[in-house]
Design a protein around this motif. Sequence first.
Motif, short mmCIF file in Angstrom:
data_model
loop_
_atom_site.label_atom_id
_atom_site.label_comp_id
_atom_site.label_asym_id
_atom_site.label_seq_id
_atom_site.Cartn_x
_atom_site.Cartn_y
_atom_site.Cartn_z
N ARG A 22 22.47 32.12 59.49
CA ARG A 22 21.84 33.29 60.07
C ARG A 22 20.32 33.18 60.00
O ARG A 22 19.75 32.71 59.03
CB ARG A 22 22.30 34.54 59.30
N THR A 23 19.65 33.63 61.05
CA THR A 23 18.20 33.55 61.11
C THR A 23 17.61 34.94 61.28
O THR A 23 18.28 35.89 61.67
CB THR A 23 17.74 32.67 62.28
N ASN A 24 16.33 35.05 60.98
CA ASN A 24 15.60 36.30 61.12
C ASN A 24 14.15 35.95 61.36
O ASN A 24 13.65 34.94 60.87
CB ASN A 24 15.76 37.14 59.84
N SER A 25 13.45 36.79 62.11
CA SER A 25 12.05 36.50 62.41
C SER A 25 11.16 37.71 62.23
O SER A 25 10.05 37.76 62.73
CB SER A 25 11.92 35.98 63.86
N SER A 26 11.64 38.72 61.49
CA SER A 26 10.86 39.93 61.29
C SER A 26 9.93 39.80 60.10
O SER A 26 10.37 39.44 59.00
CB SER A 26 11.80 41.13 61.07
N PRO A 27 8.64 40.11 60.25
CA PRO A 27 7.74 40.11 59.09
C PRO A 27 8.17 41.10 58.01
O PRO A 27 7.89 40.90 56.83
CB PRO A 27 6.39 40.53 59.70
N TYR A 28 8.87 42.18 58.40
CA TYR A 28 9.32 43.15 57.42
C TYR A 28 10.48 42.63 56.57
O TYR A 28 10.87 43.30 55.61
CB TYR A 28 9.71 44.46 58.11
N SER A 29 11.02 41.47 56.91
CA SER A 29 12.05 40.88 56.06
C SER A 29 11.46 40.34 54.76
O SER A 29 12.20 39.90 53.87
CB SER A 29 12.79 39.77 56.81
N TYR A 30 10.13 40.34 54.63
CA TYR A 30 9.46 39.90 53.41
C TYR A 30 9.80 40.81 52.22
O TYR A 30 9.87 40.37 51.08
CB TYR A 30 7.95 39.88 53.63
N PHE A 31 10.05 42.08 52.50
CA PHE A 31 10.14 43.07 51.42
C PHE A 31 11.54 43.16 50.84
O PHE A 31 12.55 43.15 51.56
CB PHE A 31 9.72 44.45 51.94
N GLY A 32 11.63 43.29 49.52
CA GLY A 32 12.90 43.49 48.84
C GLY A 32 13.87 42.35 49.05
O GLY A 32 13.53 41.18 48.90
N ILE A 33 15.10 42.69 49.43
CA ILE A 33 16.13 41.67 49.70
C ILE A 33 16.18 41.31 51.18
O ILE A 33 17.10 40.62 51.61
CB ILE A 33 17.52 42.13 49.22
N GLY A 34 15.19 41.76 51.95
CA GLY A 34 15.11 41.35 53.34
C GLY A 34 15.37 42.47 54.33
O GLY A 34 15.51 43.65 53.97
N ASP A 35 15.46 42.08 55.58
CA ASP A 35 15.70 43.00 56.68
C ASP A 35 17.17 43.39 56.68
O ASP A 35 18.05 42.54 56.84
CB ASP A 35 15.31 42.31 57.99
N LYS A 36 17.46 44.67 56.53
CA LYS A 36 18.85 45.12 56.39
C LYS A 36 19.56 45.16 57.74
O LYS A 36 18.98 45.52 58.76
CB LYS A 36 18.90 46.49 55.74
N PHE A 37 20.84 44.77 57.71
CA PHE A 37 21.68 44.83 58.90
C PHE A 37 22.40 46.18 58.95
O PHE A 37 22.69 46.79 57.92
CB PHE A 37 22.73 43.71 58.87
N SER A 38 22.70 46.62 60.16
CA SER A 38 23.45 47.86 60.34
C SER A 38 24.88 47.69 59.86
O SER A 38 25.57 46.74 60.24
CB SER A 38 23.44 48.26 61.82
N ASN A 39 25.32 48.61 59.01
CA ASN A 39 26.69 48.58 58.51
C ASN A 39 27.59 49.34 59.47
O ASN A 39 28.12 50.41 59.15
CB ASN A 39 26.75 49.18 57.10
#
Length: 431
Positions: A22-39
């Motif tokens: 899985r890949t991600n390109s959001s700068p906000y994925s820097y914070f915490g455990i990352g960019d959260k996915f919709s459950n």
Amino acid sequence: MIRNILIPFFIFISATTLLAQRTNSSPYSYFGIGDKFSNATVEQSSMGGIGVAFSNYGFLNFTNPAAYADIRFATYSFGLLNNDLTVKSATTSQSSTSTSLSYIALGIPIGSKAGFSVGMQPVSSIGYSLSTSIFDANDRLMQLSIFEGNGGVNRLYGSFGIKINKNLSLGIEGDFNFGNIENGISDLRADVFLSTKYNEVSRVTGGSLKLGVQYHKELENKLVISTGATVKLANSLTVTGDDYLYSLTFSPTGNEIPRDTISSNKISGSFNLPIKTNFGVGIGKFDNWYAGIEYESQDALTTNGLLTGGTNSAYNYGKSSRLSLGGFFIPKINSISSYWDRVTYRAGLRYEKTGLSVDGSGLNTNFTPIDDFGISFGLGLPLKRLSTINMGFEFGKRGTLENDLIEENYFNFRVSLSLTDMNWFIKRKID
């Protein structure tokens, strides 16, 4: 029966591989455990994410485990997400595309009053690459800092729902979260032969428990009003690993060449997640239309033993919430003359306060909330034996350009295949 077991097994093996890529390109994925996915399933995401008050005999529901009391057919389902992202600052703009697996799940009825589901979903993803530069008075590059991260967290879950009486259903869900996260900061200075890099490699594990309830009441003219609520109990995600500070050089092709380790330490801490509540109400006609609204809230997460979101940090966490409304319409589910009358048309809105606040000034005094707004719609295309292909489209915006922050504009395309096996428990006869 062997076929029924092998199909989800091979899908599960494929899902494990796709989740790892899985890949991600959001700068906000820097914070915490990352960019959260919709459950949420593709069907739910197409309706703004609603689902806490809704149940269906042939579809899965990731929001409320009580909904599995109404499942009547064994259902395999897996979904994919394609994210087109445009990241803007006050001076620049950059676009990227990433594709990932949304979920792989199986739902099975237990008699006529209960059902359960098992599956795997991504929880969060990290995939950023940022840089900052410092120039002297003659516009000569003096220092370059590179921030990079990758990894994410997944979850394995099991849900169970049962009817207490004709109108009332209860449910329970347990899950196990696991994943690996890597964050690094490289520092390059002019006229200095060796560069330095600080790297964190950590593993995240933890479990959680969710309780759910649904109540459905039939009114006049075959209208059904439904309410639902869930409570996800407080839980912690344990973080363990190592951090390293070392010197390095770069090859002409840009590859790192490590030299000497300056320091190394153990990482040990946790993300503490408070109780999360979700309540919703809806009204509709069976297999014809439905409209609902729901509200989800959670107090601010805290950390132990981690340098995350503290008083001297450039970001912090506050209370998070989500308001969603949406629904669907099926013109005529048993139409013989028109295929498009049997199609499910979905739409919805979602507004979310993520709880994350960031200070773009660098002074740690002007924190700006990062909010998220999305508009969605979708189609459920019927196949044979109640199986469907579901497509969802979502346009949204997250963040802001105020206070030197970043704004993200995104388009999410979701697709899922829901395969319904109506003969799961039928004993075959040999003449």
